[in-house]
Design a protein around this motif. Structure first.
Motif, PDB file in Angstrom:
ATOM      1  N   ARG A 268      -5.854 -13.123   0.429  1.00  0.00           N
ATOM      2  CA  ARG A 268      -5.973 -12.194  -0.683  1.00  0.00           C
ATOM      3  C   ARG A 268      -4.625 -11.486  -0.880  1.00  0.00           C
ATOM      4  N   PRO A 269      -4.361 -10.999  -2.100  1.00  0.00           N
ATOM      5  CA  PRO A 269      -3.065 -10.328  -2.337  1.00  0.00           C
ATOM      6  C   PRO A 269      -2.844  -9.177  -1.352  1.00  0.00           C
ATOM      7  N   SER A 270      -1.651  -9.123  -0.787  1.00  0.00           N
ATOM      8  CA  SER A 270      -1.313  -8.088   0.198  1.00  0.00           C
ATOM      9  C   SER A 270       0.181  -7.758   0.085  1.00  0.00           C
ATOM     10  N   THR A 271       0.560  -6.651   0.681  1.00  0.00           N
ATOM     11  CA  THR A 271       1.964  -6.226   0.656  1.00  0.00           C
ATOM     12  C   THR A 271       2.398  -5.825   2.048  1.00  0.00           C
ATOM     13  N   SER A 272       3.664  -5.963   2.313  1.00  0.00           N
ATOM     14  CA  SER A 272       4.258  -5.510   3.589  1.00  0.00           C
ATOM     15  C   SER A 272       5.478  -4.634   3.339  1.00  0.00           C
ATOM     16  N   GLN A 273       5.516  -4.030   2.156  1.00  0.00           N
ATOM     17  CA  GLN A 273       6.679  -3.209   1.797  1.00  0.00           C
ATOM     18  C   GLN A 273       6.204  -1.961   1.078  1.00  0.00           C
ATOM     19  N   GLU A 274       6.716  -0.814   1.497  1.00  0.00           N
ATOM     20  CA  GLU A 274       6.357   0.447   0.865  1.00  0.00           C
ATOM     21  C   GLU A 274       7.040   0.555  -0.499  1.00  0.00           C
ATOM     22  N   ARG A 275       6.423   1.382  -1.360  1.00  0.00           N
ATOM     23  CA  ARG A 275       7.036   1.610  -2.669  1.00  0.00           C
ATOM     24  C   ARG A 275       8.323   2.430  -2.549  1.00  0.00           C
ATOM     25  N   GLU A 276       8.396   3.332  -1.605  1.00  0.00           N
ATOM     26  CA  GLU A 276       9.574   4.147  -1.376  1.00  0.00           C
ATOM     27  C   GLU A 276      10.097   3.891   0.027  1.00  0.00           C
ATOM     28  N   ARG A 277      11.388   3.662   0.137  1.00  0.00           N
ATOM     29  CA  ARG A 277      11.981   3.443   1.454  1.00  0.00           C
ATOM     30  C   ARG A 277      13.478   3.752   1.376  1.00  0.00           C
ATOM     31  N   THR A 278      14.036   4.008   2.537  1.00  0.00           N
ATOM     32  CA  THR A 278      15.469   4.277   2.650  1.00  0.00           C
ATOM     33  C   THR A 278      16.123   3.162   3.449  1.00  0.00           C
ATOM     34  N   LEU A 279      17.406   2.886   3.092  1.00  0.00           N
ATOM     35  CA  LEU A 279      18.161   1.808   3.722  1.00  0.00           C
ATOM     36  C   LEU A 279      19.489   2.350   4.246  1.00  0.00           C
ATOM     37  N   ALA A 280      19.978   1.757   5.308  1.00  0.00           N
ATOM     38  CA  ALA A 280      21.298   2.103   5.839  1.00  0.00           C
ATOM     39  C   ALA A 280      21.868   0.890   6.540  1.00  0.00           C
ATOM     40  N   ASN A 281      23.204   0.732   6.458  1.00  0.00           N
ATOM     41  CA  ASN A 281      23.853  -0.398   7.132  1.00  0.00           C
ATOM     42  C   ASN A 281      25.306  -0.074   7.399  1.00  0.00           C
TER      43      ASN A 281
END
Length: 513
Positions: free
Chosen positions: A135-148
């Protein structure tokens, strides 16, 4: 109810792109509406006033009569052309420093915030039966922060940056050679103008006085002619001689005034400033160099123009080398820690590492053309340097010949001055109250004064010719740093260096005659 929620969501979703498109349109319209904006008259006047102040700022005051070496020191320290070349040299060094840092690897730190208005996800279908397996699913939040923090190194970028840094280093040396040339040209101009200006200082008062006497004598001659006190032919002959003297004296006076103006311009002295030259003894002029080949070798080794062309050849060679470096495989290395605040991740932080090799094989087709271009470029650079060297050798020989001719001209001018001065002394001693005797005295004095001017001009020309010999050889007569010296110290260093060159080099060259 569910339908209305979907409509509101769709309406909300479509509003964002519309706002973005409207903002972009307004931005582009604003950029297109920019019109040329000329400076205002007040801005131009303010800039002109500031430039006038800056041209003569931070100069040591002239507190005493100037010697030749002090005038040369002031010209070299405050001359605007020389200061421009100093700035260009400093700029070349700065650009070289910048290009050296371009060879370093890249270390890029990044951080960001990501938002989307719906969920990212998906479902899967079977490859064989085409039935949905999840069934449709997600593994990513709508809001997130990134750093590298990414470290990367590229072999081709390093190679090209290396050759570019070498070019900038050679351009620093080229700017230094141009600075040397300006120094030599300024010194040559000062050598010519100073001695003419010194002659002006000595003669201009006497010229003005004599011009006044000549004009008075002309008026008297006209009166004698009107009264018929002397034969008309004789009176007209005297008037003709007096008019010729006025013409020559007026021209010479203009030359004298221009000499002082040129010297003040070379020293960047503000207009209206009165300067006085030291009444120093004229420098002894050396003998004509006899071993021209020794001077030609010195010119080939020291002339700034030849050295600049030689450095330019290395710059063009590095252009070809950089183009050849682009033909070969490229290796890039990437390494760096990463962070993602997505709560569905099993690991929120990790390290990425990678090595990539890429090669545009079709570029190898350029290799034969690059080799031919390299060969032709080298031949062109060598031929340009040979042509310049031939011109330099011609300048050396012509400079020595002109110096010899100027010494002969000076000797002739001194002999002419001796004769005219003797005639003037004789005319004064033999003068009586008769009108023709007075005219003869004035005419003899004018001739003697013109001969004295010719002698000063001949000495100035000889100094200028000797300076051209210096210039044609490419001799440096200054310490490496000028800004760190005051005028007195710089003048002493200038005098010492010139004495050493003249005593050690040209005396040796002349002795080989």
């Amino acid at each position: 109810m569910q339908k209305s929620i979907k409509l509101r969501s769709a309406k909300k979703f479509s509003t964002g792109p519309r706002l973005l498109a409207l903002s972009a349109a307004l931005f582009l319209a604003g950029c297109g509406s920019l019109a040329p904006v000329p400076f205002k008259a007040e801005d131009i006047q303010e800039r002109a006033a500031q430039d006038r102040v800056q041209m003569y700022a931070d100069q040591e005051p002239i507190a005493a009569p100037l010697t030749f070496h002090e005038a040369a020191a002031r010209a070299l320290k405050y001359n605007l052309d020389y200061r421009l070349k100093l700035m260009e040299s400093a700029l070349s060094r700065s650009l070289h420093d910048v290009s050296s840092h371009e060879m370093l690897p890249r270390l890029v730190a990044g951080a960001g915030y990501v938002y989307r208005n719906n969920d990212s996800g998906g479902s899967s279908i079977g490859i064989i039966d085409r039935e949905e397996s999840l069934r449709p699913s997600t593994s990513q939040e709508r809001e997130r922060t990134l750093a590298n923090l990414n470290f990367s190194w590229n072999a081709l970028d390093f190679g090209v940056s290396y050759y570019r840094a070498q070019q900038k280093a050679d351009q620093v040396l080229m700017a230094e050679e141009r600075r040397r040339k300006v120094v030599q040209n300024v010194l040559q101009d000062v050598r010519n103008s100073y001695w003419r200006a010194l002659g002006a200082q000595k003669l201009i008062g006497r010229v003005d006085s004599l011009l006044a006497r000549v004009n008075t004598a002309l008026a008297n001659a006209k009166e004698v002619e009107a009264k018929g006190l002397m034969p008309r032919a004789q009176v007209l002959s005297y008037q003709r001689a007096l008019l010729d003297a006025v013409s020559l004296l007026t021209l010479r006076r203009q030359d004298l005034e221009l000499a002082r103006a040129e010297l003040k311009a070379l020293m960047s002295v503000a207009p209206g400033t009165t300067i006085t030259l030291a009444d120093e003894k004229e420098f002894a002029l050396p003998a004509v160099p006899g071993n021209i080949e020794a001077l030609e070798r010195m010119a080939m080794e020291k002339r700034p123009e030849i050295m600049e062309e030689w450095y330019r050849k290395r710059v063009t060679e590095n252009d070809i080398k950089a183009a050849k470096a682009m033909l070969w495989p490229n290796i890039s290395i990437d390494l760096g820690p990463q962070y993602d605040s997505n709560r569905f991740n099993y690991n929120s932080s990790w390290v990425d590492a990678g090595v990539r090799v890429s090669w545009n094989i079709l570029r190898l087709a350029q290799l034969p053309a690059l080799k031919r271009a390299h060969e032709h470029q080298n031949k062109t650079d060598d031929m340009r340097r040979m042509a310049l060297s031939m011109a330099v050798l011609t300048q050396v020989r012509v400079g020595v010949q002109r110096y010899g001719l100027s010494l002969a001209e000076l000797k002739f001018a001194e002999e002419s001055l001796r004769v005219d001065q003797s005639l003037f002394d004789y005319a004064k001693a033999a003068s009586q109250s008769r009108f023709d005797s007075e005219l003869e005295v004035i005419r003899s004095e004018a001739r003697a004064l013109l001969a004295e001017y010719q002698r000063y001009a001949a000495y100035s020309n000889a100094q200028a010719a000797w300076g051209r010999v210096y210039n044609s050889v490419g001799l440096d007569v200054l310490p490496e740093t000028i800004d760190g010296h005051d005028v007195k110290t710089l003048a002493a260093a200038l005098e010492n260096t010139m004495s050493q060159w003249q005593g050690q080099v040209f005396t040796t060259v002349a002795a080989k005659k």
